[in-house]
Design an enzyme around this catalytic site. Sequence first.
Site, short mmCIF file in Angstrom:
data_model
loop_
_atom_site.label_atom_id
_atom_site.label_comp_id
_atom_site.label_asym_id
_atom_site.label_seq_id
_atom_site.Cartn_x
_atom_site.Cartn_y
_atom_site.Cartn_z
N TYR A 146 0.84 -1.20 0.00
CA TYR A 146 0.00 0.00 0.00
C TYR A 146 0.88 1.25 0.00
O TYR A 146 0.72 2.14 -0.84
CB TYR A 146 -0.89 -0.03 1.24
CG TYR A 146 -1.90 1.11 1.32
CD1 TYR A 146 -2.93 1.21 0.38
CD2 TYR A 146 -1.85 2.04 2.35
CE1 TYR A 146 -3.87 2.23 0.48
CE2 TYR A 146 -2.79 3.05 2.45
CZ TYR A 146 -3.80 3.15 1.52
OH TYR A 146 -4.73 4.15 1.61
N PHE A 192 -13.72 -2.03 16.76
CA PHE A 192 -14.12 -1.76 18.15
C PHE A 192 -15.63 -1.51 18.26
O PHE A 192 -16.28 -1.99 19.18
CB PHE A 192 -13.37 -0.53 18.71
CG PHE A 192 -11.87 -0.72 18.82
CD1 PHE A 192 -11.29 -1.97 18.68
CD2 PHE A 192 -11.04 0.38 19.10
CE1 PHE A 192 -9.90 -2.14 18.78
CE2 PHE A 192 -9.66 0.22 19.21
CZ PHE A 192 -9.09 -1.04 19.05
N ASP A 207 0.32 -3.13 23.08
CA ASP A 207 -0.11 -2.64 24.40
C ASP A 207 -1.11 -1.49 24.27
O ASP A 207 -1.55 -0.93 25.27
CB ASP A 207 1.11 -2.21 25.25
CG ASP A 207 1.92 -1.09 24.59
OD1 ASP A 207 1.46 -0.55 23.54
OD2 ASP A 207 3.00 -0.75 25.11
N GLY A 208 -1.44 -1.13 23.02
CA GLY A 208 -2.44 -0.08 22.80
C GLY A 208 -1.89 1.32 22.98
O GLY A 208 -2.64 2.29 22.97
N GLN A 210 0.21 2.77 20.96
CA GLN A 210 0.40 3.45 19.67
C GLN A 210 -0.72 4.48 19.49
O GLN A 210 -1.83 4.27 19.99
CB GLN A 210 0.43 2.44 18.50
CG GLN A 210 -0.87 1.71 18.19
CD GLN A 210 -1.07 0.45 19.03
OE1 GLN A 210 -0.65 0.38 20.17
NE2 GLN A 210 -1.76 -0.54 18.47
N THR A 211 -0.42 5.57 18.81
CA THR A 211 -1.42 6.63 18.68
C THR A 211 -1.90 6.77 17.23
O THR A 211 -1.18 6.44 16.29
CB THR A 211 -0.88 8.00 19.13
OG1 THR A 211 0.13 8.43 18.20
CG2 THR A 211 -0.32 7.94 20.53
N ARG A 276 0.98 8.74 15.02
CA ARG A 276 0.53 9.39 13.79
C ARG A 276 -0.32 10.61 14.13
O ARG A 276 -1.26 10.51 14.92
CB ARG A 276 -0.27 8.43 12.92
CG ARG A 276 -0.68 9.05 11.59
CD ARG A 276 -1.46 8.10 10.73
NE ARG A 276 -0.67 7.01 10.22
CZ ARG A 276 -1.20 5.83 9.89
NH1 ARG A 276 -2.47 5.62 10.04
NH2 ARG A 276 -0.42 4.89 9.39
N1 UDP Z 1 -5.88 -2.00 15.97
C1 UDP Z 1 -6.23 -2.65 17.13
N2 UDP Z 1 -7.26 -3.55 17.11
C2 UDP Z 1 -7.97 -3.82 15.98
C3 UDP Z 1 -7.63 -3.14 14.80
C4 UDP Z 1 -6.59 -2.24 14.83
O1 UDP Z 1 -5.62 -2.42 18.19
O2 UDP Z 1 -8.89 -4.67 16.05
C5 UDP Z 1 -4.76 -1.05 16.00
C6 UDP Z 1 -3.72 -1.22 14.91
O3 UDP Z 1 -2.73 -2.15 15.28
C7 UDP Z 1 -3.17 0.19 14.78
C8 UDP Z 1 -4.37 1.08 15.12
O4 UDP Z 1 -5.29 0.24 15.81
O5 UDP Z 1 -2.17 0.41 15.74
C9 UDP Z 1 -5.05 1.67 13.91
O6 UDP Z 1 -5.26 0.64 13.01
P1 UDP Z 1 -6.11 0.75 11.69
O7 UDP Z 1 -6.16 -0.62 11.09
O8 UDP Z 1 -7.38 1.43 12.00
O9 UDP Z 1 -5.31 1.70 10.70
P2 UDP Z 1 -3.78 2.14 10.53
O10 UDP Z 1 -3.76 3.49 11.12
O11 UDP Z 1 -2.86 1.20 11.28
O12 UDP Z 1 -3.57 2.09 9.08
#
Ligand code: UDP
Length: 312
Positions: A146, A192, A207-208, A210-211, A276
């Site tokens: 991508y 979610f 660990d959640g 990430q932003t 991000r």
């Molecule tokens: N994520 C998560 N649980 C999920 C789906 C995504 O914790 O069921 C996390 C994912 O690993 C990332 C963030 O949420 O860190 C955003 O993911 P998304 O797929 O929405 O888009 P991205 O910004 O990574 O392209």
Amino acid sequence: MKRVLITGGAGFLGSHLCDKFIEEGYEVICMDNFITGSPDNIVHLFDNKRFKFVNYDVTNYIYVEGHLDYILHFASPASPIDYLKFPIQTMKVGSLGTHKTLGLAKAKGARFLLASTSETYGDPLVHPQVETYWGNVNPVGIRGVYDEAKRFAEALTMAYHRFHNLETRIVRIFNTYGPRMRFEDGRAIPAFVSQALQNKDVTVFGDGMQTRSICYVDDLTEGIYRLLLSDEVEPVNIGNPNELTILDLAKEIIELTNSKSKIIFEELPSDDPKVRQPDITKAKKLLNWEPKIDRKEGLLKTIEDFKRRMKV
Ligand code: UDP
């Protein structure tokens, strides 16, 4: 009457753009091959005389009868799960599809707008991300299909601008959410919301900590519309700088849905960006645009839409 072609017009963003251009009085040609888009997203437009749908794969030569004023190239799988499922199609639509749509723009003398992405910044080492940052992308990782396709698409768009004097615009889209997202597209917000509405475990990756910074779709379409009509050729970030951790996002969605769901932690996919946030100074200044819909309002609208479609 102004005519616009929107590729990927039956997708999440594409269909909201179809609505926006119909509202603004344009004639809209929507092209999609339903790899990840859905007729459900555009069915409400089928009776409109200014709306035309064409089922087509834009990686092939594209024929459109009559004049075109604008082409918006939005066709592409756009969630990490989708581009894992369709890696070759993702690369083809970003490369061949961009080439075909640019060629069409040149033939029609149309202005071209490329849907690019914050993924061009990869796992960023500059925070917040400003348009002049070149990014930190792993070309051979699972997101490479991508990220690199979109980076190639940006380069090709600039080449058509410089070599053929084509009028081009590039929007770098940050995480966007809203009605019509697919329950199963794998992105954090639809995952979610659908989990919480069914009182199932909410799956936080890693660990959640990430932003992400999330933008409601109506704010995004307004920003894109303004960019298209502006004179800016270089890429412009459009997104909402309101940043939060994925864990806090999961908690907020559980609260807003009054859900009994528990949070569980699953493995973090590789190359998942740690932070991000868009720097939107440029969009504010050039387009006089900034997001207006706050997170709670946007999430509640999204939850309502999911409830209706999931019949819960
Ligand atoms: N994520 C998560 N649980 C999920 C789906 C995504 O914790 O069921 C996390 C994912 O690993 C990332 C963030 O949420 O860190 C955003 O993911 P998304 O797929 O929405 O888009 P991205 O910004 O990574 O392209």
